[in-house]
Write an enzyme that holds these catalytic residues in place. Structure first.
Site, mmCIF file in Angstrom:
data_model
loop_
_atom_site.group_PDB
_atom_site.id
_atom_site.type_symbol
_atom_site.label_atom_id
_atom_site.label_comp_id
_atom_site.label_asym_id
_atom_site.label_seq_id
_atom_site.Cartn_x
_atom_site.Cartn_y
_atom_site.Cartn_z
ATOM 1 N N ASP A 26 -12.245 -39.908 0.048
ATOM 2 C CA ASP A 26 -11.915 -39.002 1.136
ATOM 3 C C ASP A 26 -11.971 -37.576 0.570
ATOM 4 O OD1 ASP A 26 -10.850 -38.225 3.724
ATOM 5 O OD2 ASP A 26 -8.964 -37.832 2.660
ATOM 6 N N ASP A 28 -10.460 -34.152 2.262
ATOM 7 C CA ASP A 28 -9.293 -33.287 2.412
ATOM 8 C C ASP A 28 -8.043 -33.981 1.877
ATOM 9 O OD1 ASP A 28 -7.864 -30.986 3.364
ATOM 10 O OD2 ASP A 28 -9.434 -30.819 4.884
ATOM 11 N N ASP A 225 -5.879 -40.147 0.820
ATOM 12 C CA ASP A 225 -4.516 -39.617 0.875
ATOM 13 C C ASP A 225 -3.791 -40.017 2.153
ATOM 14 O OD1 ASP A 225 -6.129 -37.813 2.470
ATOM 15 O OD2 ASP A 225 -4.411 -36.457 2.490
HETATM 16 MG MG LIG Z 1 -7.582 -36.810 3.649
#
Ligand SMILES: [Mg+2]
Length: 342
Positions: A26, A28, A225
């Site tokens: 991922d 961000d 995240d």
């Molecule tokens: Mg993310």
């Protein structure tokens, strides 16, 4: 805690970057935040890649083209080609192409990433509900998407034209705070029409399938995240996952995670890809990791010992998730987490 039946690498101390052939990362909160690289990301990714791990970047954001994302990563010091980037625009374009005739017109409510992905599948992006589209697709259009675009989508969807969405993330982080994401835009058309779109992005299977098709990964590790996109996407795809604590998930959310949100591994940041992940062992009712022992007490999670905070969190995860079974852990974790500074 893994659902995997494969041998997990922690038993041998083998680095995750050697145990898995491809990292599906991922962006961000994992690689960058607010446009800047996250601490240790650049060096950790360089080391993993030098060791032979394939790195691919998987984003629900359909606005930017793979070229633009690759350019941004390369600028940050992470050399990346467009082929190393997989977007929800690509996943939804494939999904549409499987359900409409070749060369069909598709009404686009979104940005350049979506138009490029549709053309790549031989579909023709159009701008009006009056252009006789065979499908409507919505992807994140950025802050300048005019309100009238939602009207255009609604006219076609209300007529019964099949409706697709790249992803349904309700929010998108910006340098100035939390902004409405594509899920909020989809909600506008849903309210106006009462219809439901087919969705491609994480955590749904079309996105994972797109990622595997494009990378050829045989033993992938999802690195993310967010529990309800990255980790649930890995769960749905039946592959292992690493949660890093550099983004939106905190210790309390992790401990309260239902089974589909529980990662295989947890680490502070991307340096965790380069190390063997320590095993959590069960010892007389307590779960031990590093110098910590965690257990489920009356109404709360208990933690004793000392050492690396993330080892304490791993021990607490084992205690919380074992206590919760198929549900979510409702034991108070505040005191235990405070000891870890998490
Ligand atoms: Mg993310």
């Amino acid at each position: 805690m893994s659902r995997s039946v494969r041998t997990r690498p922690e038993a041998s101390g083998q680095a995750l970057s050697e145990a898995y052939d491809t990292a599906l990362l991922d962006l961000d909160g994992v690689v960058y935040a607010g446009g800047n690289a996250i601490a240790h990301a650049v060096e950790s990714l360089a080391t993993a890649r030098a060791g032979g791990m394939r790195l691919a970047y998987v984003t629900n954001n359909a606005l930017r083209t793979p070229d633009a994302v690759a350019g941004h990563l390369t600028e940050l010091g992470i050399p990346t080609g467009a082929d190393d980037v997989i977007t929800s625009a690509q996943a939804v374009a494939r999904l549409i192409s499987e359900q409409v005739p070749a060369g069909a017109r598709v009404l686009v409510i979104g940005g350049e990433g979506l138009r490029v992905a549709l053309r790549e599948r031989g579909l023709e992006p159009v701008e009006s509900a009056d252009d006789d589209p065979a499908a409507v697709v919505q992807g994140f259009g950025g802050p300048d998407l005019p309100w009238g675009r939602f009207a255009e989508a609604s006219y076609a969807v209300a007529r019964g034209v099949p409706w697709f969405a790249s992803n349904t993330d309700l929010t998108i982080p910006s340098g100035r705070g939390i902004a409405p994401g594509n899920g909020a835009a989809v909600q506008v058309v849903r309210i106006a029409t009462g219809a439901e779109p087919q969705v491609a992005g994480k955590p749904l299977p079309p996105m994972h399938r797109e990622t595997i098709l494009r990378t050829g990964a045989e033993r992938p590790l999802v690195v993310g995240d967010r529990l309800d996109t990255d980790i649930e996407g890995a769960f749905n795809g039946e592959v292992d996952s690493l949660l890093v604590l550099t983004g939106v998930t905190d210790g309390a959310q992790l401990l309260a995670a239902p089974p589909q949100h529980r990662p295989t591994y947890v680490d502070a940041d991307l340096r965790g890809m380069l190390t063997g992940q320590p095993e959590v062992t069960v010892d007389g009712g307590g779960f031990r990791c590093g110098g910590w022992t965690a257990s489920a007490g009356a109404g709360s999670l208990e933690l004793a010992g000392d050492g690396e905070p993330v080892d304490g969190l791993r021990a607490l995860c084992a205690a919380a998730w074992t206590a919760a079974g198929e549900g979510t852990c409702e034991l108070d974790a505040d005191k235990a987490l405070a000891r870890l500074g998490l």
